[in-house]
Design an enzyme around this catalytic site. Sequence first.
Site, PDB file in Angstrom:
ATOM      1  N   HIS A 122     -29.866  35.038  39.392  1.00 58.47           N
ATOM      2  CA  HIS A 122     -30.719  35.034  38.197  1.00 58.47           C
ATOM      3  C   HIS A 122     -32.112  34.550  38.576  1.00 58.47           C
ATOM      4  O   HIS A 122     -32.361  33.354  38.689  1.00 58.47           O
ATOM      5  CB  HIS A 122     -30.070  34.112  37.156  1.00 58.47           C
ATOM      6  CG  HIS A 122     -30.738  34.086  35.831  1.00 58.47           C
ATOM      7  ND1 HIS A 122     -30.108  33.660  34.682  1.00 58.47           N
ATOM      8  CD2 HIS A 122     -31.992  34.407  35.436  1.00 58.47           C
ATOM      9  CE1 HIS A 122     -30.936  33.728  33.659  1.00 58.47           C
ATOM     10  NE2 HIS A 122     -32.105  34.174  34.107  1.00 58.47           N
TER      11      HIS A 122
ATOM     12  N   HIS B 108     -36.447  35.788  38.014  1.00 58.11           N
ATOM     13  CA  HIS B 108     -37.380  36.719  37.379  1.00 58.11           C
ATOM     14  C   HIS B 108     -38.609  37.029  38.232  1.00 58.11           C
ATOM     15  O   HIS B 108     -39.325  37.998  37.949  1.00 58.11           O
ATOM     16  CB  HIS B 108     -37.840  36.153  36.035  1.00 58.11           C
ATOM     17  CG  HIS B 108     -36.737  36.004  35.032  1.00 58.11           C
ATOM     18  ND1 HIS B 108     -36.308  37.035  34.237  1.00 58.11           N
ATOM     19  CD2 HIS B 108     -35.960  34.932  34.716  1.00 58.11           C
ATOM     20  CE1 HIS B 108     -35.320  36.609  33.457  1.00 58.11           C
ATOM     21  NE2 HIS B 108     -35.081  35.336  33.739  1.00 58.11           N
TER      22      HIS B 108
ATOM     23  N   ALA C 240     -37.882  31.783  26.006  1.00 57.38           N
ATOM     24  CA  ALA C 240     -39.105  32.467  26.428  1.00 57.38           C
ATOM     25  C   ALA C 240     -38.944  33.980  26.354  1.00 57.38           C
ATOM     26  O   ALA C 240     -39.253  34.712  27.305  1.00 57.38           O
ATOM     27  CB  ALA C 240     -39.484  32.036  27.837  1.00 57.38           C
TER      28      ALA C 240
ATOM     29  N   HIS D  35     -28.292  32.642  25.721  1.00 57.97           N
ATOM     30  CA  HIS D  35     -29.262  32.732  24.620  1.00 57.97           C
ATOM     31  C   HIS D  35     -28.505  33.045  23.338  1.00 57.97           C
ATOM     32  O   HIS D  35     -28.801  34.004  22.629  1.00 57.97           O
ATOM     33  CB  HIS D  35     -30.324  33.786  24.928  1.00 57.97           C
ATOM     34  CG  HIS D  35     -31.310  33.354  25.965  1.00 57.97           C
ATOM     35  ND1 HIS D  35     -32.407  32.579  25.681  1.00 57.97           N
ATOM     36  CD2 HIS D  35     -31.331  33.572  27.306  1.00 57.97           C
ATOM     37  CE1 HIS D  35     -33.087  32.343  26.791  1.00 57.97           C
ATOM     38  NE2 HIS D  35     -32.450  32.928  27.797  1.00 57.97           N
TER      39      HIS D  35
ATOM     40  N   ASN E 210     -28.563  25.424  28.487  1.00 59.58           N
ATOM     41  CA  ASN E 210     -29.882  25.844  28.024  1.00 59.58           C
ATOM     42  C   ASN E 210     -29.771  27.073  27.138  1.00 59.58           C
ATOM     43  O   ASN E 210     -29.042  28.016  27.445  1.00 59.58           O
ATOM     44  CB  ASN E 210     -30.802  26.128  29.217  1.00 59.58           C
ATOM     45  CG  ASN E 210     -31.027  24.885  30.072  1.00 59.58           C
ATOM     46  OD1 ASN E 210     -30.639  24.830  31.226  1.00 59.58           O
ATOM     47  ND2 ASN E 210     -31.639  23.866  29.493  1.00 59.58           N
TER      48      ASN E 210
ATOM     49  N   ARG F 212     -17.158  17.594  16.368  1.00 61.93           N
ATOM     50  CA  ARG F 212     -16.326  18.463  15.537  1.00 61.93           C
ATOM     51  C   ARG F 212     -16.723  19.930  15.663  1.00 61.93           C
ATOM     52  O   ARG F 212     -16.094  20.790  15.039  1.00 61.93           O
ATOM     53  CB  ARG F 212     -16.393  18.023  14.063  1.00 61.93           C
ATOM     54  CG  ARG F 212     -15.518  16.813  13.759  1.00 61.93           C
ATOM     55  CD  ARG F 212     -15.425  16.550  12.264  1.00 61.93           C
ATOM     56  NE  ARG F 212     -16.687  16.054  11.723  1.00 61.93           N
ATOM     57  CZ  ARG F 212     -17.015  14.767  11.647  1.00 61.93           C
ATOM     58  NH1 ARG F 212     -16.153  13.851  12.085  1.00 61.93           N
ATOM     59  NH2 ARG F 212     -18.165  14.375  11.160  1.00 61.93           N
TER      60      ARG F 212
ATOM     61  N   ASP G 191     -33.178  21.933  38.775  1.00 57.90           N
ATOM     62  CA  ASP G 191     -34.572  21.655  39.126  1.00 57.90           C
ATOM     63  C   ASP G 191     -35.046  20.296  38.646  1.00 57.90           C
ATOM     64  O   ASP G 191     -36.210  19.931  38.842  1.00 57.90           O
ATOM     65  CB  ASP G 191     -35.497  22.747  38.581  1.00 57.90           C
ATOM     66  CG  ASP G 191     -35.477  22.844  37.060  1.00 57.90           C
ATOM     67  OD1 ASP G 191     -34.617  22.199  36.426  1.00 57.90           O
ATOM     68  OD2 ASP G 191     -36.325  23.574  36.509  1.00 57.90           O
TER      69      ASP G 191
ATOM     70  N   ASP H 202     -33.500  30.898  38.001  1.00 58.06           N
ATOM     71  CA  ASP H 202     -34.151  31.360  36.767  1.00 58.06           C
ATOM     72  C   ASP H 202     -35.665  31.285  36.943  1.00 58.06           C
ATOM     73  O   ASP H 202     -36.414  31.035  35.994  1.00 58.06           O
ATOM     74  CB  ASP H 202     -33.705  30.533  35.563  1.00 58.06           C
ATOM     75  CG  ASP H 202     -34.119  31.156  34.223  1.00 58.06           C
ATOM     76  OD1 ASP H 202     -34.358  32.381  34.185  1.00 58.06           O
ATOM     77  OD2 ASP H 202     -34.232  30.418  33.231  1.00 58.06           O
TER      78      ASP H 202
ATOM     79  N   GLY I  81     -38.350  29.548  31.935  1.00 56.00           N
ATOM     80  CA  GLY I  81     -37.855  29.705  33.286  1.00 56.00           C
ATOM     81  C   GLY I  81     -38.244  28.500  34.129  1.00 56.00           C
ATOM     82  O   GLY I  81     -38.567  27.426  33.620  1.00 56.00           O
TER      83      GLY I  81
END
Length: 398
Positions: free
Chosen positions: A67, A69, A144, A199, A223, A231, A252, A278, A314
Amino acid sequence: MTARIQSAASPRGTALSGARLVLPGGVVDGDRLSVEGTRIAGLGGATEPGDLDLTGYTVVPGFVDLHVHGGGGASYASGIAEEALRAARTHLEHGTTTTVASTVTGEIDDLARQAHVLSELVEDGVLAGIHFEGPFISHHRCGAHRPDLLRDPDPALVRKLVDAARGHARMVTLAPELPGGLDSVRMLADLGVIAAVGHTDSDYAKTLEAIDAGATVATHLFNAMPGIAHRAPGPIVALLEDERVTVELINDGVHLHPSVLDLAYTTAGASRVALITDAMGAAGMGDGLYPLGPLQVEVKDGVARLVEGGAIAGSTLTLDVAFKRAVTVNGLTLGQAVESLCAVPARLLGLADTVGSLEPGKNADLVVVDSTGYDLVAVMRRGEWILGGERFSPVKPA
């Protein structure tokens, strides 16, 4: 189109002696590894004159990033081959010898065009596949990604992107609670493409349904998803507790507190954790303004945030740093760190027969770090030194 990452010339047959080797069966000190052509030819044996002396160094397999970008000021979402090459080269110089290029939410037709360009780079051996992150994600957890470009995961739209990748789509991140989500998970599983939950605003029960439907990866766990409540355990608990799921973690020091990463390892174990970057275009670069798909990102003190809204956008992480943090901050053993950075993602991608471990017959993809601070020293990909090979002196005849 023919594209490749240029490498420094190196002998087609060479051997490294005296290093600590992190092997599938354990760590061996002062051992020998020989390379012929693009492959690891053998392990062990007596040191011979002409071997490269790596005494005081540790050799691990080349890292595998599921993963990422971009990097080096370039983005895989640009749809420009030269930018993709620059991004891949940047991460290669930080030890990532196998890269899956991640896109970011955009118009479906734009993503299909990006997939066409990236597919050519897969066919040229630069990339190992394509990961579509968005647009099939939750408005409530979009991070993002541009909210106005998000789409429900209609199986027909998901299939359009998979088809645009010409057989090189490795993973699609989606929110399974959205209309069409579970059907898309089933379709992806049938096609042999990893369905990743991410996401998402999904709850515990819906996440379990997605796993039963075929989802096998948690996109950057913790994230861009609901947290754990006593609960309402939410997706995190469902993804952590199910042995069918591999969880991505961004180590990171920004995305996750070290204790949270430790929790994931305690619950899932190294065999179910894939450390990822990422990373966006600022990886390997300094602070400044960078694009992330259609959005603008400001990097300050190494942390990437959207110019509008300030959400974390990212990372600027490279996997050599993730490796070092795993060992020196989180206290993972060398074997555990290598498992999460190499073997686990290689297995997920179906590439475990060629990458992910130091074994005869596999690609000669190697990362050399010093044996004290675990800082990157050299990188070899498919038998050729990418950087650092010149620092090792040949063993002299007795």
